[in-house]
Enzyme design. Structure first.
Site, PDB file in Angstrom:
ATOM      1  N   ASN A  59      -9.730 -36.822 -41.809  1.00 11.36           N
ATOM      2  CA  ASN A  59     -10.774 -36.036 -41.114  1.00 11.36           C
ATOM      3  C   ASN A  59     -12.056 -36.829 -40.861  1.00 11.36           C
ATOM      4  O   ASN A  59     -12.807 -36.513 -39.951  1.00 11.36           O
ATOM      5  CB  ASN A  59     -11.054 -34.706 -41.832  1.00 11.36           C
ATOM      6  CG  ASN A  59     -11.519 -34.875 -43.245  1.00 11.36           C
ATOM      7  OD1 ASN A  59     -11.392 -35.946 -43.805  1.00 11.36           O
ATOM      8  ND2 ASN A  59     -12.062 -33.820 -43.815  1.00 11.36           N
ATOM      9  N   GLY A 103      -4.640 -34.855 -55.254  1.00 13.15           N
ATOM     10  CA  GLY A 103      -5.518 -35.391 -56.310  1.00 13.15           C
ATOM     11  C   GLY A 103      -4.891 -35.240 -57.688  1.00 13.15           C
ATOM     12  O   GLY A 103      -4.955 -36.153 -58.519  1.00 13.15           O
ATOM     13  N   GLU A 127     -12.592 -36.634 -54.689  1.00 10.96           N
ATOM     14  CA  GLU A 127     -13.289 -35.689 -53.808  1.00 10.96           C
ATOM     15  C   GLU A 127     -12.206 -34.799 -53.234  1.00 10.96           C
ATOM     16  O   GLU A 127     -11.488 -35.194 -52.314  1.00 10.96           O
ATOM     17  CB  GLU A 127     -14.019 -36.419 -52.675  1.00 10.96           C
ATOM     18  CG  GLU A 127     -15.091 -37.372 -53.128  1.00 10.96           C
ATOM     19  CD  GLU A 127     -16.279 -36.681 -53.748  1.00 10.96           C
ATOM     20  OE1 GLU A 127     -16.364 -35.429 -53.703  1.00 10.96           O
ATOM     21  OE2 GLU A 127     -17.129 -37.394 -54.311  1.00 10.96           O
ATOM     22  N   CYS A 158     -14.096 -30.834 -45.731  1.00 10.09           N
ATOM     23  CA  CYS A 158     -13.979 -30.155 -47.035  1.00 10.09           C
ATOM     24  C   CYS A 158     -15.238 -29.372 -47.376  1.00 10.09           C
ATOM     25  O   CYS A 158     -15.218 -28.555 -48.292  1.00 10.09           O
ATOM     26  CB  CYS A 158     -13.614 -31.160 -48.119  1.00 10.09           C
ATOM     27  SG  CYS A 158     -14.656 -32.594 -48.076  1.00 10.09           S
ATOM     28  N   GLU A 172     -20.341 -39.425 -54.765  1.00  8.42           N
ATOM     29  CA  GLU A 172     -20.356 -40.552 -53.834  1.00  8.42           C
ATOM     30  C   GLU A 172     -21.683 -40.581 -53.086  1.00  8.42           C
ATOM     31  O   GLU A 172     -22.350 -39.555 -52.940  1.00  8.42           O
ATOM     32  CB  GLU A 172     -19.199 -40.425 -52.846  1.00  8.42           C
ATOM     33  CG  GLU A 172     -17.862 -40.592 -53.541  1.00  8.42           C
ATOM     34  CD  GLU A 172     -16.698 -40.728 -52.576  1.00  8.42           C
ATOM     35  OE1 GLU A 172     -16.757 -40.151 -51.473  1.00  8.42           O
ATOM     36  OE2 GLU A 172     -15.736 -41.416 -52.938  1.00  8.42           O
TER      37      GLU A 172
END
Ligand code: ADP
Length: 458
Positions: free
Chosen positions: A128, A212, A229, A263, A438
């Site tokens: 994305n 994840g 993330e 997200c 991040e």
């Protein structure tokens, strides 16, 4: 050029290549963090050159993003700038990695804390944001002195490769920024190698919570550092005191960027009874006025195709499930006539918590509205999720703003604001939305190891 820039030239082994057709045999154990200081002006200037080259090539980089992801060109141009800024930001942070001196009660000792690069970082990124999700990780990793192996998403490998070309042009030595594009068929296998090879010290992943969890399992065996993330289910709360025009503008921005495929996109709109009808009416009007579905390369397109047909099927499923349970379609509601990957921007009202769209991430252009009565009720609905990435709310009441900002179980809050991402600020979630942060001054810590040195005999 000084050679002692990245840890491979500081004593730790560099990544090896396997002979054609053969897998690398894992090493017995991963290398220790590199000797030498983490802060480094030369790394800083190489990252800065990489940033400059991204800016010089921004139009081509944006076209690559649109071609591979379908994102409207204007948004792709925005992503390239956002992406490049991570290299600029971390080129600056590369010079500001400090340690500590700690004074303990022992008069003949001093305690030092050194920061050292972790080692080789495996970076697994989604489709994305084909460019920005790479630089947000790689900028920090390289600034810290780590080397990286990037596995871009199978749908969007070209931005990662274009970045490699620019890294070469910037003078970043071979073996520091590595890319392994792979097909859907072998993404899993490549991911597993990256996450289990003892040579790799760190995994940084952006993607779904389900994937994840798989990677966390892989990482457990060799106890790697991880940054995750993962998915979100962002609530967007509109309280009675909100300015309805501001709330609608924020709703459009936070819901429909990248056709709802981020997200941090609002997944659930919780609107208080007193402002509900005005908000829904205005939101529908503004959607019709401002959202234009089309080819990402065409002027005026704000909503490109979704990434693939599976993504369209998910939106369709969420709409049909909601409608079958009593939701009302205010606007949109079906596939778009342009083709199999397009879906109409959709607004649903009379949504309840029992519907799929209230507790599953849609990742598409669907805005479901739930009506609520009290602040407590809104907080309870917002927090009734096992993920917590972003959350937004609109209110003009300062006491309420503090209360709600503190109670929302998310990593990032937008107050009277629908767009919150910025290189200077920490991006990340709580609960099953992830681990670590991040960007910002905190992002570099994800790639550094602390070493305590007790210096005695003084
Ligand atoms: P999405 O469902 O949105 O495509 P994923 O979490 O599946 O998100 O994908 C994000 C990234 O994770 C992509 O680069 C993809 O190739 C990678 N990936 C997916 N499954 C695995 C896996 N089992 N091991 C390693 N990487 C994976």
């Amino acid at each position: 050029m000084a050679t002692c820039l990245w840890l491979r030239s500081c004593g730790a082994p560099r990544l090896r290549s396997a002979p054609p057709g053969r897998r690398l045999r894992p090493r017995a154990s991963r290398p220790a963090p590199a000797a030498g200081p983490a802060a480094c002006p030369e790394r800083s200037s190489l990252l800065r050159k990489w940033y400059d080259l991204m800016i010089q090539n921004k139009d081509d980089l944006a076209k690559i993003i649109t071609a591979e992801s379908g994102k409207p060109l204007k948004e792709a141009q925005g992503e390239v700038l956002y992406s490049a800024l991570f290299l600029e930001w971390f080129s600056e942070e590369a010079r500001r990695i400090y340690g500590d001196i700690i004074y303990t009660p022992a008069k003949d000792k001093r305690a030092l804390v050194l920061k050292q690069p972790l080692g080789v970082a495996a970076v697994i990124t989604p489709w994305n944001f084909p460019s920005a999700m790479i630089t947000r990780k790689v900028g920090a990793a390289l600034a810290a002195g780590c080397t990286v192996v990037v596995k871009p998403a199978e749908d969007t490998p070209f931005s990662a490769l274009a970045l490699a070309e620019l890294a070469n042009q910037a003078g970043i030595p071979p073996g520091i920024y590595n890319v392994i594009p792979c097909s859907r068929k072998n993404a899993r296998e490549v991911g597993e190698v990256l996450c289990t090879d003892p040579l790799v010290s760190k995994i940084s992943f952006t993607g779904s919570t389900a994937t994840g969890k798989v990677l966390l399992h892989h990482a457990a065996n060799s106890v790697k550092r991880v940054s995750m993330e993962l998915g979100g289910l962002a609530p967007f709360i509109v309280f009675d005191s909100a300015n309805v025009d501001q709330a609608v503008a924020g709703a459009l921005a936070s819901k429909f960027r990248n056709s709802g495929q981020t997200c941090v996109c609002s997944n659930r709109f919780l609107v208080q009874r007193g402002i509900h009808d005005a908000f829904v009416k205005k939101f529908a009007e503004e959607m019709k006025k401002n959202l234009h579905v089309g080819n990402g390369f065409e002027e005026g397109t704000t909503q490109g195709p979704l990434i693939n047909e599976k993504a369209v099927e998910k939106v369709e499923k969420h709409v049909s499930d909601a409608v079958s349970k009593g939701a009302t379609v205010v606007t949109g509601g079906k596939r778009h006539q342009l083709g199999k990957n397009f879906f109409e921007p959709t607004l649903l009202s009379n949504v309840t918590q029992e519907m799929l769209c209230s507790h599953e991430e849609t990742f598409g252009p669907l805005a479901p509205v739930i009506k609520f009565n009290t602040e407590e009720e809104a907080i309870a609905i917002a927090n009734a999720a096992d993920v917590g990435l972003a959350g937004y709310f609109y209110s003009q009441d300062p006491a309420q703003i503090w209360r709600v900002a503190e109670q929302l179980e998310v990593g990032m809050v937008g107050v009277n604001e629908g767009l919150i991402s910025s290189v200077e600020c920490p991006f990340g979630g709580v609960k099953q939305s992830g681990l670590g942060r991040e960007g910002s001054k905190y992002g570099i810590d994800e790639y550094l190891e602390l070493k305590y040195v007790c210096y005695g005999g003084l």
